[in-house]
Design an enzyme around this catalytic site. Structure first.
Site, PDB file in Angstrom:
ATOM      1  N   GLU A 123       0.848  -1.200   0.000  1.00  0.00           N
ATOM      2  CA  GLU A 123       0.000   0.000   0.000  1.00  0.00           C
ATOM      3  C   GLU A 123       0.880   1.246   0.000  1.00  0.00           C
ATOM      4  O   GLU A 123       1.931   1.276   0.649  1.00  0.00           O
ATOM      5  CB  GLU A 123      -0.910  -0.008   1.233  1.00  0.00           C
ATOM      6  CG  GLU A 123      -2.068   0.960   1.164  1.00  0.00           C
ATOM      7  CD  GLU A 123      -3.125   0.638   2.215  1.00  0.00           C
ATOM      8  OE1 GLU A 123      -3.555  -0.538   2.283  1.00  0.00           O
ATOM      9  OE2 GLU A 123      -3.507   1.543   2.977  1.00  0.00           O
ATOM     10  N   ASP A 125       0.025   5.336   0.537  1.00  0.00           N
ATOM     11  CA  ASP A 125      -1.113   6.159   0.945  1.00  0.00           C
ATOM     12  C   ASP A 125      -0.826   7.650   0.958  1.00  0.00           C
ATOM     13  O   ASP A 125       0.211   8.088   1.494  1.00  0.00           O
ATOM     14  CB  ASP A 125      -1.542   5.803   2.379  1.00  0.00           C
ATOM     15  CG  ASP A 125      -2.003   4.379   2.525  1.00  0.00           C
ATOM     16  OD1 ASP A 125      -2.521   3.821   1.546  1.00  0.00           O
ATOM     17  OD2 ASP A 125      -1.851   3.824   3.637  1.00  0.00           O
ATOM     18  N   GLU A 127      -3.222  10.373   2.741  1.00  0.00           N
ATOM     19  CA  GLU A 127      -4.441  10.540   3.526  1.00  0.00           C
ATOM     20  C   GLU A 127      -4.498  11.980   4.029  1.00  0.00           C
ATOM     21  O   GLU A 127      -3.550  12.468   4.651  1.00  0.00           O
ATOM     22  CB  GLU A 127      -4.461   9.568   4.701  1.00  0.00           C
ATOM     23  CG  GLU A 127      -4.538   8.113   4.264  1.00  0.00           C
ATOM     24  CD  GLU A 127      -4.429   7.143   5.434  1.00  0.00           C
ATOM     25  OE1 GLU A 127      -5.255   6.232   5.511  1.00  0.00           O
ATOM     26  OE2 GLU A 127      -3.511   7.314   6.264  1.00  0.00           O
ATOM     27  N   GLN A 140      -1.106  13.003   5.701  1.00  0.00           N
ATOM     28  CA  GLN A 140      -0.329  11.868   6.185  1.00  0.00           C
ATOM     29  C   GLN A 140       0.019  10.961   5.016  1.00  0.00           C
ATOM     30  O   GLN A 140      -0.830  10.648   4.188  1.00  0.00           O
ATOM     31  CB  GLN A 140      -1.121  11.079   7.225  1.00  0.00           C
ATOM     32  CG  GLN A 140      -0.432   9.811   7.705  1.00  0.00           C
ATOM     33  CD  GLN A 140      -1.163   9.147   8.849  1.00  0.00           C
ATOM     34  OE1 GLN A 140      -1.108   9.611   9.980  1.00  0.00           O
ATOM     35  NE2 GLN A 140      -1.880   8.061   8.574  1.00  0.00           N
ATOM     36  N   ASN A 142       1.935   7.175   3.993  1.00  0.00           N
ATOM     37  CA  ASN A 142       2.299   5.902   4.621  1.00  0.00           C
ATOM     38  C   ASN A 142       2.639   4.885   3.535  1.00  0.00           C
ATOM     39  O   ASN A 142       2.183   5.005   2.394  1.00  0.00           O
ATOM     40  CB  ASN A 142       1.153   5.380   5.490  1.00  0.00           C
ATOM     41  CG  ASN A 142       1.641   4.458   6.600  1.00  0.00           C
ATOM     42  OD1 ASN A 142       2.802   4.045   6.626  1.00  0.00           O
ATOM     43  ND2 ASN A 142       0.743   4.126   7.521  1.00  0.00           N
ATOM     44  N   THR A 151       4.469  -2.257  11.137  1.00  0.00           N
ATOM     45  CA  THR A 151       5.457  -1.185  11.223  1.00  0.00           C
ATOM     46  C   THR A 151       4.977  -0.038  10.356  1.00  0.00           C
ATOM     47  O   THR A 151       5.266   0.025   9.167  1.00  0.00           O
ATOM     48  CB  THR A 151       6.842  -1.665  10.748  1.00  0.00           C
ATOM     49  OG1 THR A 151       7.202  -2.828  11.485  1.00  0.00           O
ATOM     50  CG2 THR A 151       7.894  -0.593  10.964  1.00  0.00           C
ATOM     51  N   TRP A 218      -9.521   7.147  14.944  1.00  0.00           N
ATOM     52  CA  TRP A 218      -8.089   7.452  15.047  1.00  0.00           C
ATOM     53  C   TRP A 218      -7.671   8.767  14.404  1.00  0.00           C
ATOM     54  O   TRP A 218      -6.617   9.317  14.742  1.00  0.00           O
ATOM     55  CB  TRP A 218      -7.265   6.337  14.407  1.00  0.00           C
ATOM     56  CG  TRP A 218      -7.493   6.163  12.935  1.00  0.00           C
ATOM     57  CD1 TRP A 218      -8.402   5.349  12.348  1.00  0.00           C
ATOM     58  CD2 TRP A 218      -6.826   6.845  11.867  1.00  0.00           C
ATOM     59  NE1 TRP A 218      -8.349   5.466  10.977  1.00  0.00           N
ATOM     60  CE2 TRP A 218      -7.393   6.374  10.652  1.00  0.00           C
ATOM     61  CE3 TRP A 218      -5.811   7.801  11.799  1.00  0.00           C
ATOM     62  CZ2 TRP A 218      -6.970   6.838   9.400  1.00  0.00           C
ATOM     63  CZ3 TRP A 218      -5.388   8.249  10.551  1.00  0.00           C
ATOM     64  CH2 TRP A 218      -5.963   7.777   9.368  1.00  0.00           C
ATOM     65  N   GLY A 222      -5.943  11.065  17.621  1.00  0.00           N
ATOM     66  CA  GLY A 222      -6.142   9.717  18.125  1.00  0.00           C
ATOM     67  C   GLY A 222      -7.593   9.384  18.423  1.00  0.00           C
ATOM     68  O   GLY A 222      -7.868   8.520  19.255  1.00  0.00           O
ATOM     69  N   ARG A 303       8.083   5.095  20.035  1.00  0.00           N
ATOM     70  CA  ARG A 303       7.331   4.029  19.367  1.00  0.00           C
ATOM     71  C   ARG A 303       8.233   2.861  19.001  1.00  0.00           C
ATOM     72  O   ARG A 303       7.817   1.707  19.066  1.00  0.00           O
ATOM     73  CB  ARG A 303       6.671   4.595  18.111  1.00  0.00           C
ATOM     74  CG  ARG A 303       5.796   3.628  17.348  1.00  0.00           C
ATOM     75  CD  ARG A 303       5.168   4.339  16.154  1.00  0.00           C
ATOM     76  NE  ARG A 303       4.314   3.475  15.375  1.00  0.00           N
ATOM     77  CZ  ARG A 303       3.696   3.843  14.260  1.00  0.00           C
ATOM     78  NH1 ARG A 303       3.847   5.087  13.806  1.00  0.00           N
ATOM     79  NH2 ARG A 303       2.928   3.007  13.609  1.00  0.00           N
TER      80      ARG A 303
END
Length: 313
Positions: A123, A125, A127, A140, A142, A151, A218, A222, A303
């Site tokens: 994928e 992305d 967004e 965003q 990804n 991950t 989310w 969040g 993280r």
């Protein structure tokens, strides 16, 4: 009433300060000049290049297929999916985003093959995350490769314009050399294909998607601010769709990929100008990341106790 000399001086200083501030912001939020990649490919009619993905009643095809409105309301979101799958290529959409209170709303333009590889999918992305009052939209990006969903490789930037006022171009270049995310042709992220990233680099044929949906769980802080349907319907407008690259044919290997149109030297798969960023594009990338990026997984040590290998490459 006439101003006293001292009041006039104070007023002049305030006006000068305001002008200086505006000028300064204009300098910060004016990107460097970059090549216009989106001008080099033909637009695809939406009703010819795409099919309905979901939300039939919330899809509006306009201007004989040149544009589409995707709608999110309490009944459903909506989405389009490309009729072809691609091994590699250049993919772009001009979008105008809904204004007002849009927390929890996500508008996405992305590539995925989850339908073909549900347990091992790739994928790429883009967004666009809605916002609560007086907050800016966030973009965003990804990347997942070979099912590497545990991950996340998220990065987030603020845009240097109001994306609700007019159309802006959001693009993905994906080939065997790198993945580049661009906004109005300015590179905002480059993910190189090298030994550090090869195991998670998207490598299987993917479809192109355009969607609007409810990500209340989310998307905004969040999930702190869910979608408020008092402000619905939320309308995302799409146009100037471009899909140029290796069209997947299960009977033909990717190595001999036929492109979707008869372009001669302009090849986003292996064309020289798509193999690496030009100096102008590097300048744009450094500008965007230096001024506008506020999150990168490569800097998220809370993280990741051990950062992914491509972060150290």
């Amino acid at each position: 009433m006439a101003f006293a000399q001292e009041e006039l001086l104070i007023l002049s200083l305030l006006i000068f300060s305001l002008i200086a501030t505006v000028s300064s912001r204009g300098a910060i939020y004016t990107p460097p000049t970059v090549p216009n990649l989106t001008n080099r490919f033909d637009h695809v009619l939406i009703n010819q290049g795409y099919s309905e993905f979901f939300g039939h009643s919330n899809i509006r095809i306009l201007n004989n297929g040149s544009n589409a409105n995707l709608i999110l309301d309490k009944s459903s979101g909506s989405g389009l999916v490309s009729r072809s799958k691609y091994n590699y290529g250049f993919f772009s959409a001009a979008m105008k985003l809904p204004s007002g209170f849009t927390s929890g709303v996500v508008i996405a333009f992305y590539l995925s093959n989850a339908d073909l590889y549900p347990h091992n999918h790739d994928e790429i992305d883009i967004e666009l995350l809605g916002h609560e009052k007086r907050r800016e939209w966030v973009m965003q990006t990804n990347i997942y490769g070979n099912g590497s969903v545990q991950t996340g490789r998220e990065e987030k930037i603020y845009l240097w314009f109001d994306p609700t006022q007019q159309f802006h171009q959001y693009s993905i270049l994906w080939n065997s050399h790198h993945i580049v995310f661009l906004v109005d042709n300015v590179p905002v992220r480059e993910f190189a294909h090298n030994s550090a990233s090869s195991s998670v680099y998207p490598s299987k044929p993917m479809s192109v998607f355009a969607t609007i949906w409810d990500a209340s769980e989310w998307a905004t802080h969040g999930g702190k601010y869910p979608v408020n349907y008092q402000y619905a319907p939320f309308v995302a407008s799409f146009g100037e769709m471009e899909m140029e690259g290796c069209v997947w044919n299960p009977k033909i290997s990717a190595a001999s990929c036929p492109r979707s149109s008869g372009l001669s030297s302009l090849d986003p798969v292996e064309g020289q100008e798509f193999v690496k960023l030009s100096q102008e594009q590097i300048n744009g990338l450094e500008w965007a990341r230096g001024k506008l990026m506020f999150y990168s997984y490569c800097k998220d040590t809370s993280r990741y106790k051990v950062l992914p290998p491509e972060c150290k490459a």
